[in-house]
Design a protein around this motif. Sequence first.
Motif, PDB file in Angstrom:
ATOM      1  N   VAL A  60      34.628  34.629  45.826  1.00 15.05           N
ATOM      2  CA  VAL A  60      34.806  35.858  46.589  1.00 15.05           C
ATOM      3  C   VAL A  60      33.152  36.267  47.055  1.00 15.05           C
ATOM      4  N   GLU A  61      32.303  36.155  46.115  1.00 16.98           N
ATOM      5  CA  GLU A  61      30.775  36.251  46.055  1.00 16.98           C
ATOM      6  C   GLU A  61      30.355  35.145  46.995  1.00 16.98           C
ATOM      7  N   LEU A  62      30.525  33.881  46.879  1.00 21.26           N
ATOM      8  CA  LEU A  62      30.077  33.038  47.909  1.00 21.26           C
ATOM      9  C   LEU A  62      30.516  33.313  49.224  1.00 21.26           C
ATOM     10  N   LYS A  63      31.809  33.406  49.404  1.00 17.66           N
ATOM     11  CA  LYS A  63      32.336  33.758  50.657  1.00 17.66           C
ATOM     12  C   LYS A  63      31.783  34.901  51.394  1.00 17.66           C
ATOM     13  N   ASN A  64      31.483  35.929  50.736  1.00 15.22           N
ATOM     14  CA  ASN A  64      30.523  37.000  51.204  1.00 15.22           C
ATOM     15  C   ASN A  64      29.192  36.812  51.580  1.00 15.22           C
TER      16      ASN A  64
END
Length: 159
Positions: free
Chosen positions: A96-100
């Motif tokens: 999720v962090e990488l996607k954001n």
Amino acid sequence: METIQNLIGVLKSQLKLLEELNSIIEKEKYYITHWEIDRVIETVKQKDTVIYKDRVLDEAREKYIKKYCLMNGLSGNNLNDLIEHLEDSPEKSEIVELKNKLTELAAKTHNENLAIKMLYSTNLRLISDFFDKIGVTTGISYTSNGTKAAKLASFTRSA
């Protein structure tokens, strides 16, 4: 879990590439505004290389997402579907962090590209206006049957 770790590795690589691309775009803007044509050409080549690498990583990302979805019987084939399926875990948080970060950086890249397009457009207009003022004109004209015909550059004297 190996598929998830591979996906995380691909996302991290894509993030690094996108950061590199933004750095190259910043240099390109500088070179455009300072009329350093040779350096602009270099940066365009660098951008092409980074974009090619990103396409390869995109294919790998899609492969891992599809593999995970097939293994777990999911109907969707995108990152959001995968995230929804993952239980709360460090891997889910990391994805999720990488996607954001990727989404944020992609938006920045898009805005920077628009700025570069405006710079190119402005520079081309300046060059065209300069040639018009000194009497050298180029452009496209149309023949009597409506097809395009290149208008050759000419030099005219003003009285």
